[in-house]
Write a protein that holds these residues in place. Structure first.
Motif, PDB file in Angstrom:
ATOM      1  N   LYS A   1     -31.462  27.467  26.036  1.00 23.02           N
ATOM      2  CA  LYS A   1     -30.210  26.712  25.705  1.00 23.02           C
ATOM      3  C   LYS A   1     -29.128  27.196  25.236  1.00 23.02           C
ATOM      4  CE  LYS A   1     -32.363  22.697  25.551  1.00 23.02           C
ATOM      5  NZ  LYS A   1     -33.283  23.104  26.846  1.00 23.02           N
ATOM      6  N   ASN A   2     -28.070  26.979  25.239  1.00 23.99           N
ATOM      7  CA  ASN A   2     -26.683  27.717  24.512  1.00 23.99           C
ATOM      8  C   ASN A   2     -26.237  27.439  23.507  1.00 23.99           C
ATOM      9  OD1 ASN A   2     -25.744  28.672  27.246  1.00 23.99           O
ATOM     10  ND2 ASN A   2     -25.429  26.710  28.022  1.00 23.99           N
ATOM     11  N   ILE A   3     -26.784  28.372  22.255  1.00 18.73           N
ATOM     12  CA  ILE A   3     -26.605  28.064  20.670  1.00 18.73           C
ATOM     13  C   ILE A   3     -25.850  28.789  19.967  1.00 18.73           C
ATOM     14  CG2 ILE A   3     -27.712  28.587  18.799  1.00 18.73           C
ATOM     15  CD1 ILE A   3     -29.942  27.422  20.889  1.00 18.73           C
TER      16      ILE A   3
ATOM     17  N   LYS B   1     -33.138  36.726  17.510  1.00 20.15           N
ATOM     18  CA  LYS B   1     -34.417  35.822  17.752  1.00 20.15           C
ATOM     19  C   LYS B   1     -34.247  34.343  18.191  1.00 20.15           C
ATOM     20  CE  LYS B   1     -35.982  36.231  13.341  1.00 20.15           C
ATOM     21  NZ  LYS B   1     -37.106  36.690  13.054  1.00 20.15           N
ATOM     22  N   VAL B   2     -32.971  34.465  18.554  1.00 26.27           N
ATOM     23  CA  VAL B   2     -32.260  33.550  19.646  1.00 26.27           C
ATOM     24  C   VAL B   2     -32.692  33.927  20.737  1.00 26.27           C
ATOM     25  CG1 VAL B   2     -30.618  32.261  20.723  1.00 26.27           C
ATOM     26  CG2 VAL B   2     -31.298  32.056  18.768  1.00 26.27           C
TER      27      VAL B   2
ATOM     28  N   GLY C   1     -33.256  31.761  24.312  1.00 29.70           N
ATOM     29  CA  GLY C   1     -31.976  31.212  23.885  1.00 29.70           C
ATOM     30  C   GLY C   1     -31.244  31.734  24.525  1.00 29.70           C
ATOM     31  N   VAL C   2     -29.891  31.426  24.710  1.00 30.07           N
ATOM     32  CA  VAL C   2     -28.577  32.184  25.652  1.00 30.07           C
ATOM     33  C   VAL C   2     -27.698  31.901  24.012  1.00 30.07           C
ATOM     34  CG1 VAL C   2     -26.387  31.613  26.998  1.00 30.07           C
ATOM     35  CG2 VAL C   2     -28.815  31.411  27.531  1.00 30.07           C
TER      36      VAL C   2
ATOM     37  N   SER D   1     -18.588  22.426  26.382  1.00 26.73           N
ATOM     38  CA  SER D   1     -19.402  21.267  26.823  1.00 26.73           C
ATOM     39  C   SER D   1     -20.894  21.224  27.292  1.00 26.73           C
ATOM     40  CB  SER D   1     -18.159  20.411  27.899  1.00 26.73           C
ATOM     41  OG  SER D   1     -18.403  21.286  28.916  1.00 26.73           O
ATOM     42  N   LYS D   2     -21.075  22.966  27.437  1.00 26.11           N
ATOM     43  CA  LYS D   2     -22.130  24.193  27.655  1.00 26.11           C
ATOM     44  C   LYS D   2     -22.971  23.916  26.252  1.00 26.11           C
ATOM     45  CE  LYS D   2     -20.602  25.554  32.246  1.00 26.11           C
ATOM     46  NZ  LYS D   2     -20.335  27.088  32.585  1.00 26.11           N
ATOM     47  N   THR D   3     -22.031  23.766  25.553  1.00 24.03           N
ATOM     48  CA  THR D   3     -23.397  23.752  24.231  1.00 24.03           C
ATOM     49  C   THR D   3     -23.977  23.090  24.159  1.00 24.03           C
ATOM     50  OG1 THR D   3     -20.960  24.989  22.897  1.00 24.03           O
ATOM     51  CG2 THR D   3     -23.102  24.024  21.866  1.00 24.03           C
TER      52      THR D   3
END
Length: 319
Positions: A229-231, A248-249, A254-255, A262-264
């Motif tokens: 997921k994009n964070i 941590k992400v 996570g990314v 729009s990709k968040t």
């Protein structure tokens, strides 16, 4: 005992609002006993910013013992041993204020802070004073920081490591050798009665580049909520600094992204600086996220408490 290390967590800004306590008993430089208690504070006001740090909520302490009941169980241990805490002024103030709140006579015993203890062992190395930084220096695990039981054990392990590093037999001989380490009397404490929250720091966000952060593992749980997921972050977190949160992400797959698009998938919203976001308190990232949501994009805007749940792979309620 050589000493007992203790740690408190509080429910709100009042220092008598202890909601948990951890105790670690050390004899002959070995941990021989540990105790952990949830505590029902005098009132059940739980500040969300404190819960975000230690994870304890009002429902967790309903039905738990009040402080005076806990005190009757640990009084003899506390008052007959040397007590150690990391940033002892805080923990001793919590203890003092809790005793006062229940009308319990203030006892006298000796206590010492593990900050000057560990400063002596890593003198000249410019290691930060936090428990996290000091334990990291000695290779001590601190995976559940701000759990009172975990922090009490980490404090005890830190002291043991320092004693051994300087080839001393015990904490007492360590303190006798290095006379600059003050052993204080609890009855003489000038307690802090109100917890002053630290003001958010802009510096710690603006100086962290995503390029500086890379995963510290090659294997990931692909079923983790945040995997792939994009964070994006905006604002100041209370439980950790921006770099730690980013680390941590990526460690769970996570990314990290620097801006909302729009990709968040998730925008994590912390405390905002009014000087930067204006009277409405909404950053440009948050504003853009809401605009994209209105267009039908599935961007989740979450607070710090929800972010911590996501890190633990816990589902959260989505508005």
């Amino acid at each position: 005992m050589d000493f007992i290390a203790i740690d408190f967590e509080i429910a709100n800004e009042n220092m008598n609002s202890a909601c948990s306590i951890g105790l670690t008993y050390v004899e002959k430089n070995e941990i021989v006993k540990e105790q952990y208690f949830l505590i029902k504070p005098p009132n059940l006001k739980f500040d969300a910013s404190f819960t975000a740090i230690h994870g304890i909520k009002q429902n967790d302490v309903v039905g738990q013992k009040n402080f005076d009941e806990i005190w009757s169980m640990i009084k003899e241990d506390i008052t007959s041993n040397l007590i150690v805490a990391h940033n002892a002024q805080f923990d001793m103030s919590v203890l003092y204020c809790c005793l006062k709140s229940y009308g319990i006579a203030i006892p006298d015993f000796e206590y010492v802070c593990s900050i000057p203890i560990s400063t002596r062992a890593c003198r000249g190395e410019k290691v930060g004073q936090s428990l996290k930084e000091r334990t990291a220096r000695f290779g001590i695990s601190l995976e559940e920081h701000h759990h009172a039981g975990v922090d009490a054990r980490a404090c005890a392990e830190l002291v043991i490591a320092c004693v051994k590093a300087k080839n001393r037999k015990s904490l007492q001989t360590y303190c006798q050798t290095f006379s600059t380490i003050p052993i204080k009397q609890f009855a003489e404490l000038k307690p802090q009665t109100f917890f002053q929250k630290k003001k958010p720091s802009k510096r710690k966000f603006n100086t962290v580049a995503i390029s500086e952060i890379s995963a510290m593992t090659d294997t990931f749980n692909e079923n983790h909520i945040l995997y792939g997921k994009n964070i994006v972050f905006t604002g100041d977190l209370l439980s950790m600094d921006r770099k730690e949160a980013m680390q941590k992400v990526v460690n769970i797959g996570g990314v990290m992204k620097s801006g909302v698009s729009s990709k968040t998938n998730y925008l994590v919203v912390g405390i905002q600086d009014p000087k930067l976001v204006g009277a409405k308190g909404i950053s440009s990232k948050e504003k853009k996220a809401y605009e994209l949501k209105q267009k039908g994009l599935d961007i989740q805007i979450v607070n710090e408490e929800s972010f911590l749940k996501l890190l633990n792979n816990e589902a959260i309620a989505i508005d």
